[in-house]
Write an enzyme that holds these catalytic residues in place. Structure first.
Site, short mmCIF file in Angstrom:
data_model
loop_
_atom_site.label_atom_id
_atom_site.label_comp_id
_atom_site.label_asym_id
_atom_site.label_seq_id
_atom_site.Cartn_x
_atom_site.Cartn_y
_atom_site.Cartn_z
N LYS A 15 5.28 -4.37 -5.09
CA LYS A 15 6.82 -3.74 -5.93
C LYS A 15 7.23 -3.25 -5.12
CE LYS A 15 3.64 -0.83 -8.33
NZ LYS A 15 2.80 -1.30 -7.66
N ARG A 90 3.86 5.39 -15.41
CA ARG A 90 2.68 4.37 -15.02
C ARG A 90 1.77 5.04 -16.68
NH1 ARG A 90 2.22 4.94 -9.09
NH2 ARG A 90 0.51 3.96 -8.51
N ARG A 129 -2.71 -3.62 4.38
CA ARG A 129 -1.81 -2.69 4.10
C ARG A 129 -1.30 -1.22 5.43
NH1 ARG A 129 0.02 -1.04 -1.48
NH2 ARG A 129 -0.60 0.68 -1.63
N ARG A 163 -2.59 4.59 4.15
CA ARG A 163 -2.82 5.30 3.46
C ARG A 163 -4.28 6.31 2.91
NH1 ARG A 163 1.02 3.66 -1.14
NH2 ARG A 163 -0.65 4.48 -2.45
N ARG A 174 -7.83 3.32 -8.73
CA ARG A 174 -6.40 3.19 -8.78
C ARG A 174 -6.82 1.90 -9.94
NH1 ARG A 174 -4.01 2.91 -3.20
NH2 ARG A 174 -2.23 3.12 -4.46
P1 AMP Z 1 2.04 4.70 -6.20
O1 AMP Z 1 2.79 4.58 -4.44
O2 AMP Z 1 2.42 3.73 -6.61
O3 AMP Z 1 0.37 3.84 -5.69
O4 AMP Z 1 1.39 5.61 -6.09
C1 AMP Z 1 -0.14 6.90 -5.29
C2 AMP Z 1 -0.17 7.52 -6.18
O5 AMP Z 1 0.84 8.75 -5.97
C3 AMP Z 1 -0.67 7.05 -7.57
O6 AMP Z 1 -2.40 6.29 -6.83
C4 AMP Z 1 -0.69 8.11 -7.31
O7 AMP Z 1 -1.50 9.72 -7.70
C5 AMP Z 1 0.73 9.20 -7.56
N1 AMP Z 1 1.65 8.70 -8.49
C6 AMP Z 1 2.93 7.50 -8.13
N2 AMP Z 1 3.55 7.63 -9.05
C7 AMP Z 1 2.64 8.10 -10.05
C8 AMP Z 1 3.34 8.51 -11.58
N3 AMP Z 1 3.94 7.46 -12.03
N4 AMP Z 1 2.88 9.39 -12.99
C9 AMP Z 1 1.63 9.87 -11.84
N5 AMP Z 1 0.87 10.17 -10.58
C10 AMP Z 1 1.67 8.71 -9.77
#
Ligand code: AMP
Length: 217
Positions: A15, A90, A129, A163, A174
Site C-alpha cells: 500500500k 482500518r 523491509r 520499523r 498486527r
Molecule cells: P502502518 O504503517 O499502516 O502499518 O501503521 C502502523 C501502525 O500505526 C499500526 O499498526 C497502528 O498501530 C497504527 N495505525 C496506522 N493507521 C491506523 C488506523 N487507521 N487506525 C488505528 N491505528 C492505526
C-alpha cells in the site's frame, strides 16, 4: 477531476510503496496514518508519546484519536490535488467517520482499493523491509533496493531504519488485528460499489503499479 482513494489491505501488501509511486507520478498527496504516527514518535511530540506503546506493540490507535488526526490533516492540505489514504480507514467506525469528514470538505471517495498478498508472501515482504531514516522512502532487501547501495533514491540520505513493529511476534498481532477488522470494511465498500481489488502475490512493484494505473486512472 480530483481523485480520492483509500488503499486498504494487509500489512506489507505494498500500500505504502504504491501510494508513494502513484502520488509522485500523478501529483496527488499521500496520507499514511502509520507514517504520521511514526513521525510523531520520532519527533517525540505529544501525539507521539500517546501512541508509541500501542504502535510498537502492534495495536491500533483508538478510533477517536485517529479520526481527529485525519480530519486535521485534510483541513491543512490542498484537496484539489487529490489524495491516497494509506492504512485508513482500518475499522468500520473509521469508515463511517471518514464519510462524515469527507462530507465536511464536500468531497467523496473515488474508490477503496484492496491490495492483497498471500500470508506467506506477507511474512517474506515484512522481514526485508526498511526505509530512509530522513524522508521515509520505502525499500526492501530483496525486491526494492536503493539504486546506489546505501544511498536513498529520494533524498540522498545514507541513514536507513527498520520499523520496530516489523518483528515476528508483533507481526502476528498486527495480522490478527487486520483480519478481525477488515471484512465489514470490504463488505461496506463492495455494497457502495467503490471497491477495487488487486491480488498482488508474485507481482513485482512495477507490475502492481501498472495494474493500479490501469484500474484507477
Ligand atoms: P502502518 O504503517 O499502516 O502499518 O501503521 C502502523 C501502525 O500505526 C499500526 O499498526 C497502528 O498501530 C497504527 N495505525 C496506522 N493507521 C491506523 C488506523 N487507521 N487506525 C488505528 N491505528 C492505526
Amino acid at each position: 477531476m480530483s481523485k480520492y482513494f483509500t488503499f486498504i489491505g494487509p500489512i506489507a501488501a505494498g500500500k505504502g510503496t504504491q501510494a508513494e509511486i502513484l502520488c509522485e507520478k500523478y501529483g496527488m498527496l499521500h496520507l499514511s496514518t502509520g507514517q504520521i504516527f511514526r513521525d510523531a514518535i520520532n519527533q517525540e511530540t505529544e501525539l507521539g508519546l500517546r501512541v508509541k506503546n500501542l504502535i510498537e506493540n502492534g495495536f491500533l490507535v483508538p478510533d477517536a484519536l485517529t479520526n481527529e488526526i485525519v480530519k486535521e490533516k485534510l483541513a491543512n492540505i490542498d484537496l484539489k490535488k487529490g489524495f491516497i489514504l494509506d492504512g485508513y480507514p482500518r475499522t468500520i467506525n473509521q469508515v463511517y467517520e471518514l464519510n462524515k469528514i469527507l462530507k465536511m470538505f464536500n468531497i467523496s471517495l473515488t474508490n477503496a482499493v484492496l491490495i492483497t498478498v498471500s500470508e506467506e508472501e506477507t511474512i517474506r515482504r515484512i522481514s526485508g523491509r526498511f526505509s530512509c531514516a530522513k524522508c521515509g522512502h520505502n525499500y526492501h532487501d530483496e525486491f526494492n533496493r536503493p539504486k546506489v547501495e546505501g544511498v536513498c533514491d529520494a533524498c540522498g540520505s545514507t541513514e536507513f531504519t527498520r520499523r520496530k513493529d516489523d518483528n515476528p511476534e508483533i507481526i502476528k498481532t498486527r495480522l490478527k488485528q487486520y483480519f478481525s477488522e477488515i471484512q465489514p470494511i470490504i463488505d461496506y465498500y463492495k455494497e457502495e460499489k467503490l471497491l477495487i481489488e488487486l491480488e498482488a502475490t508474485g507481482l513485482s512493484v512495477q507490475e502492481v503499479t501498472e495494474k493500479l494505473e490501469g484500474l484507477l486512472y
